[in-house]
Design a protein around this motif. Structure first.
Motif, PDB file in Angstrom:
ATOM      1  N   SER A  36       0.682  -1.259   0.077  1.00 16.46           N
ATOM      2  CA  SER A  36       0.117  -0.053   0.040  1.00 16.46           C
ATOM      3  C   SER A  36       0.793   1.210   0.013  1.00 16.46           C
ATOM      4  CB  SER A  36      -0.975   0.082   1.282  1.00 16.46           C
ATOM      5  OG  SER A  36      -0.358  -0.207   2.590  1.00 16.46           O
TER       6      SER A  36
ATOM      7  N   ARG B 227       0.744   3.870  -2.858  1.00 17.60           N
ATOM      8  CA  ARG B 227       0.480   5.323  -2.412  1.00 17.60           C
ATOM      9  C   ARG B 227       1.218   6.560  -3.189  1.00 17.60           C
ATOM     10  NH1 ARG B 227       0.913  10.083  -2.224  1.00 17.60           N
ATOM     11  NH2 ARG B 227       0.238  11.479  -0.851  1.00 17.60           N
TER      12      ARG B 227
ATOM     13  N   ARG C 101      -9.559   0.031  -4.217  1.00 18.60           N
ATOM     14  CA  ARG C 101      -8.741   1.027  -4.185  1.00 18.60           C
ATOM     15  C   ARG C 101      -9.120   1.881  -5.557  1.00 18.60           C
ATOM     16  NH1 ARG C 101      -4.097   2.602  -7.637  1.00 18.60           N
ATOM     17  NH2 ARG C 101      -2.894   4.286  -6.456  1.00 18.60           N
TER      18      ARG C 101
ATOM     19  N   ASN D  53      -5.150  -4.266   7.925  1.00 19.38           N
ATOM     20  CA  ASN D  53      -6.561  -3.917   7.664  1.00 19.38           C
ATOM     21  C   ASN D  53      -7.497  -4.194   8.525  1.00 19.38           C
ATOM     22  OD1 ASN D  53      -8.058  -2.633   5.419  1.00 19.38           O
ATOM     23  ND2 ASN D  53      -8.938  -4.525   5.351  1.00 19.38           N
TER      24      ASN D  53
ATOM     25  N   ASP E  13       0.830   4.803   4.107  1.00 22.76           N
ATOM     26  CA  ASP E  13       0.151   4.686   3.145  1.00 22.76           C
ATOM     27  C   ASP E  13      -1.075   5.527   2.995  1.00 22.76           C
ATOM     28  OD1 ASP E  13      -1.402   3.357   4.977  1.00 22.76           O
ATOM     29  OD2 ASP E  13      -1.656   1.461   4.109  1.00 22.76           O
TER      30      ASP E  13
ATOM     31  N   ASP F  48      -3.550   7.555   1.962  1.00 26.13           N
ATOM     32  CA  ASP F  48      -3.912   7.690   0.581  1.00 26.13           C
ATOM     33  C   ASP F  48      -5.196   8.765   0.566  1.00 26.13           C
ATOM     34  OD1 ASP F  48      -6.241   6.792  -1.581  1.00 26.13           O
ATOM     35  OD2 ASP F  48      -4.218   6.253  -2.403  1.00 26.13           O
TER      36      ASP F  48
ATOM     37  N   SER G 118      -8.545   6.320  -0.507  1.00 26.39           N
ATOM     38  CA  SER G 118      -8.928   5.200   0.642  1.00 26.39           C
ATOM     39  C   SER G 118      -9.036   5.680   2.116  1.00 26.39           C
ATOM     40  CB  SER G 118      -7.627   4.046   0.516  1.00 26.39           C
ATOM     41  OG  SER G 118      -7.560   3.808  -1.079  1.00 26.39           O
TER      42      SER G 118
END
Length: 464
Positions: free
Chosen positions: A240, A244, A279, A342, A373, A375, A378
């Motif tokens: 990730s 990113r 994503r 996650n 990461d 983002d 996300s």
């Protein structure tokens, strides 16, 4: 002699970089520039962990470009003034970049393209960082999708993503413009230096990204659909942060995974591919909902009765001292490594939003600063998913119980002990308040009572 400027942003790689490949094909003198823009309207400054990653990613990219005979030019400031100045300084007649999808970034790019047109400079952009352009995948009525499964099915019904491009074998580097020194940007923490855990965990850069992908596909993809839920197991790709910052492209990951697809791992590869799909879905949500990080996707949540976003309970959550081992392990993992598993992200997010009744935007901002990461799409979409205020969201009444989750996905407590070592002598590692647990805090809230409070607040919202 004509000249080309390649303006890099979230695409810090040589391979599968369409803008860079186009510059190589042109035969022009090439200037490769990275602009740290924290001044243009609406551009969100990077958090601390992302700034650490950016420093090392740029250092790696600079070394890779130097091997091709090109200097990485670093500039800082608002793009509307810095990019035109660079074009005039280099007398370039072409500007190339790979597309961005946030509204503020699109506005910046559109303004630069207008300026180029007015000054006789060719400006061209390319698809590089998403498998599918957000506007290209819509429902039968032409509307953007609100639910992931039909979105991803529509993506899979389209033409397969293009093959990745090879890195340029050579570039014609002209006289390098004046460049900032990377150290001058002060992206790394100093007083205090909190990044030792990041240094122990990560090696930013394109080469490391591909090594991580190869390692995953060689040794960990089998069983991915099950192992990805086990925080004590190295069961995910951990790509990730590389994605990113664009050290590897989704096209490269997609095709590398497909090449490894055989009977033994076909279902694992399918599930892994769907994570790329999520994503893509998040970026479509952001494209059509630019305020995703600050505004409820479902406006009915604007009336939700959040509790105060300050105080001892929030501080305990931030520091991993809530008294619930899985929540605390996750928050400490993020603090130490800049990353969190996650499933644990879902649990820690649910605990903040539903057990503490803190607005999801408080958590989104905390993760933005702490994750390598982090983002734009996300981070916001996932927080709204947990809150129940987003697209295809987890229902608000679904409250992740951290005890149930740790018993199911970390039954031996290996993950818990890795990040909450004071539980080593606990009589009940999943519910330490039920026995001896020296040095570990008591729970900040009761799970049953706080869940009922959250559901009551949701019922009140539905009645408004």
């Amino acid at each position: 002699m004509a000249g080309t400027v390649v303006w890099l942003r979230d695409d810090l790689r040589l391979s599968d970089n369409p803008a860079l490949s186009e510059a190589a094909r042109s035969g022009d003198d090439v200037v490769v520039c990275y602009l740290l823009d924290e001044e243009s309207p609406g551009i969100r400054p990077l958090g601390g962990a992302s700034r650490w990653w950016l420093h090392h990613s740029l250092a790696s990219l600079g070394r890779d470009l130097a091997e091709l005979g090109v200097h990485l030019t670093l500039r800082r400031g608002a793009a509307a003034s810095v990019i035109p100045a660079l074009l005039e300084e280099t007398r370039a007649d072409t500007l190339l970049w790979n597309r961005r999808y946030g509204l503020a970034e699109r506005n910046v790019d559109a303004g630069i393209k207008v300026w180029c047109g007015e000054h006789g400079i060719r400006a061209n952009s390319f698809q590089a960082n998403l498998l599918f352009e957000p506007w290209a995948v819509t429902s039968g009525s032409g509307e953007p999708y609100r639910v992931f499964t039909p979105f991803w099915r529509a993506c899979m019904d389209r033409q397969s993503p293009r093959a990745p491009l090879e890195a340029p074998s050579s570039l014609r580097g002209g006289p390098p413009p004046v460049s900032d020194e990377l150290e001058y940007w002060a992206l790394l923490p100093t007083t205090p230096d909190w990044a030792q855990g990041l240094r122990n965990t990560w090696t930013p850069g394109e080469g490391s990204a591909h090594q991580r992908l190869d390692d995953f596909l060689d040794s960990r993809v089998e069983g991915y659909r099950t192992n990805r839920d086990l925080p004590a197991t190295e069961g995910t790709s951990r790509l990730s942060p590389h994605l990113r910052f664009g050290e590897i492209s989704p096209f490269q990951i997609w095709h590398a995974a497909r090449e490894r697809r055989d009977a033994a791992v076909s279902e694992d590869i399918r599930v892994f591919g769907s994570e790329l799909g999520w994503r893509e879905f998040c970026w479509q949500l952001l494209y059509f909902n630019p305020e995703l990080a600050t505004k409820n996707y479902r406006p009915e949540f604007d009336a939700f009765a959040w509790e105060s976003s300050t105080g001892a309970e929030l501080h305990a959550w931030q520091k991993g001292r809530t008294g619930y081992p899985l929540v605390d392990a996750g928050m400490r993992q993020m603090e130490e490594t800049g990353w969190m598993h996650n499933r644990v992200r879902m649990v820690t997010g649910s605990f903040l939003i539903k057990n503490l009744l803190v607005d999801w935007r408080v958590g989104e901002r905390w993760f933005w600063d702490r994750l390598v990461d982090a983002d734009t799409a996300s981070n916001a979409a996932n927080w709204q998913w947990v809150a129940g205020s987003g697209a295809d969201a987890s229902p608000y009444f679904r409250v992740f119980n951290p005890v149930t989750q740790s018993r199911k996905f970390d039954p031996e407590g290996k993950y818990l002990l890795r990040y909450v070592p004071e539980l080593a002598d606990a009589e009940n590692i999943h519910e330490p308040w039920k026995g001896r647990s020296e040095g570990y805090p008591a729970p900040v809230v009761d799970l049953k009572e706080s869940r009922e409070r959250a559901l009551a607040a949701f019922q009140a919202l539905r009645g408004t």
